[in-house]
Design an enzyme around this catalytic site. Structure first.
Site, PDB file in Angstrom:
ATOM      1  NE  ARG A   1     110.048 121.498  48.896  1.00 14.45           N
ATOM      2  CZ  ARG A   1     110.042 120.584  49.858  1.00 14.45           C
ATOM      3  NH1 ARG A   1     110.932 119.633  49.857  1.00 14.45           N
ATOM      4  NH2 ARG A   1     109.154 120.641  50.817  1.00 14.45           N
TER       5      ARG A   1
ATOM      6  CG  ASP B   1     118.167 112.908  60.487  1.00 17.74           C
ATOM      7  OD1 ASP B   1     119.350 112.752  60.793  1.00 17.74           O
ATOM      8  OD2 ASP B   1     117.453 113.772  61.028  1.00 17.74           O
TER       9      ASP B   1
ATOM     10  CG  PHE C   1     119.029 121.037  58.467  1.00 14.00           C
ATOM     11  CD1 PHE C   1     118.155 119.994  58.743  1.00 14.00           C
ATOM     12  CD2 PHE C   1     118.581 122.092  57.685  1.00 14.00           C
ATOM     13  CE1 PHE C   1     116.858 119.994  58.252  1.00 14.00           C
ATOM     14  CE2 PHE C   1     117.278 122.099  57.190  1.00 14.00           C
ATOM     15  CZ  PHE C   1     116.423 121.053  57.482  1.00 14.00           C
TER      16      PHE C   1
ATOM     17  CD  GLU D   1     112.689 109.460  52.473  1.00 18.15           C
ATOM     18  OE1 GLU D   1     112.397 110.418  51.739  1.00 18.15           O
ATOM     19  OE2 GLU D   1     112.053 109.166  53.500  1.00 18.15           O
ATOM     20  CG  ASP D   2     114.379 113.573  51.149  1.00 22.37           C
ATOM     21  OD1 ASP D   2     114.242 112.616  51.933  1.00 22.37           O
ATOM     22  OD2 ASP D   2     113.787 114.663  51.315  1.00 22.37           O
TER      23      ASP D   2
HETATM   24  P1  5GP Z   1     114.004 110.644  59.653  1.00 22.45           P
HETATM   25  O1  5GP Z   1     112.637 110.123  59.952  1.00 22.45           O
HETATM   26  O2  5GP Z   1     114.916 109.649  58.995  1.00 22.45           O
HETATM   27  O3  5GP Z   1     114.634 111.258  60.884  1.00 22.45           O
HETATM   28  O4  5GP Z   1     113.827 111.874  58.697  1.00 22.45           O
HETATM   29  C1  5GP Z   1     113.581 111.731  57.368  1.00 22.45           C
HETATM   30  C2  5GP Z   1     113.058 112.996  56.747  1.00 22.45           C
HETATM   31  O5  5GP Z   1     113.509 114.139  57.472  1.00 22.45           O
HETATM   32  C3  5GP Z   1     113.610 113.176  55.364  1.00 22.45           C
HETATM   33  O6  5GP Z   1     112.777 112.560  54.408  1.00 22.45           O
HETATM   34  C4  5GP Z   1     113.649 114.679  55.220  1.00 22.45           C
HETATM   35  O7  5GP Z   1     112.403 115.137  54.774  1.00 22.45           O
HETATM   36  C5  5GP Z   1     113.899 115.174  56.627  1.00 22.45           C
HETATM   37  N1  5GP Z   1     115.322 115.463  56.881  1.00 22.45           N
HETATM   38  C6  5GP Z   1     116.200 114.735  57.596  1.00 22.45           C
HETATM   39  N2  5GP Z   1     117.423 115.294  57.600  1.00 22.45           N
HETATM   40  C7  5GP Z   1     117.314 116.413  56.855  1.00 22.45           C
HETATM   41  C8  5GP Z   1     118.250 117.430  56.455  1.00 22.45           C
HETATM   42  O8  5GP Z   1     119.463 117.448  56.769  1.00 22.45           O
HETATM   43  N3  5GP Z   1     117.746 118.420  55.662  1.00 22.45           N
HETATM   44  C9  5GP Z   1     116.444 118.467  55.277  1.00 22.45           C
HETATM   45  N4  5GP Z   1     116.079 119.500  54.517  1.00 22.45           N
HETATM   46  N5  5GP Z   1     115.547 117.530  55.620  1.00 22.45           N
HETATM   47  C10 5GP Z   1     115.977 116.516  56.400  1.00 22.45           C
END
Ligand code: 5GP
Length: 188
Positions: free
Chosen positions: A173, A111, A160, A107-108
């Site tokens: 990207r 958050d 972000f 996973e990237d």
């Molecule tokens: P979560 O469900 O953990 O809140 O969010 C996960 C997804 O939100 C990540 O896989 C990503 O796609 C997106 N995301 C969360 N934080 C960031 C950020 O700082 N930058 C970007 N570009 N995407 C984010």
């Protein structure tokens, strides 16, 4: 850090470089060594979460010396919003049956953790032999669910970020570094 490596069209949108391509590479070397050791003698199925994890998937898989297979999933994302809704939809499911296999979600960024929490529960129900998570980035201060992320690249503050696969509205990207955008760009 200098913005010299940022293509000119994007340079004005960038607040700061958080992680350079070189720093990412060094960290991935260490993570790959750790994974190689932990999975010695086993085959591993890497599951990349599209699209943000594409470069991580490619760079990690090329560093591993254990046998790896790759598959991909896509989940509903934020669109052009910057926070998770908590509602996750699978847009593309796996091709492989993961029952009895050693599986790692790649996973990237984690958050709130809501997306990953959903994915882990979903994949666990398919009865893999083991299931772990590798995430390049985590934002611990934003976590809403307690999740075991076994392999973490970097912990970052609540900003972000884009680049190295991460986008905002499908832009940025392809940046090699991970950068924080100026808040006026994403409208926080
Ligand atoms: P979560 O469900 O953990 O809140 O969010 C996960 C997804 O939100 C990540 O896989 C990503 O796609 C997106 N995301 C969360 N934080 C960031 C950020 O700082 N930058 C970007 N570009 N995407 C984010």
């Amino acid at each position: 850090m200098s913005l010299d490596n940022i293509p000119a069209v994007y340079r004005d949108d960038v607040q700061e470089v958080l992680l350079t391509a070189e720093q990412i590479g060094v960290r991935l070397d260490a993570l790959a060594d750790e994974i190689d050791r932990d999975y010695a003698g086993r085959d591993l199925l890497l599951i990349g979460v599209l699209k943000g994890a594409i470069f991580l998937m490619a760079d990690l898989a090329r560093r591993l010396t254990i046998p790896v297979a790759m598959d991909f999933m896509a989940c509903s994302s934020y669109g052009s919003s910057t926070t998770s809704s908590g509602t996750v939809r699978i847009l593309k499911d796996l091709e492989a049956d993961i029952a009895g296999r050693h599986v790692m979600i790649v996973e990237d960024i984690v958050d709130s953790g809501l997306t990953l929490d959903y994915l882990v529960r979903n994949l666990r129900s398919r009865k893999p032999a083991s299931l772990e998570v590798a995430a390049l980035l985590t934002k611990p201060s934003r976590r809403e669910v307690d999740l075991p992320v076994r392999y973490v690249g970097f912990e970052i503050p609540d900003v972000f970020v884009v680049g190295y696969g991460l986008d905002f509205a499908e832009r940025y990207r392809g940046l090699c570094d991970i950068v924080a955008l100026k808040p006026e760009i994403y409208g926080r």
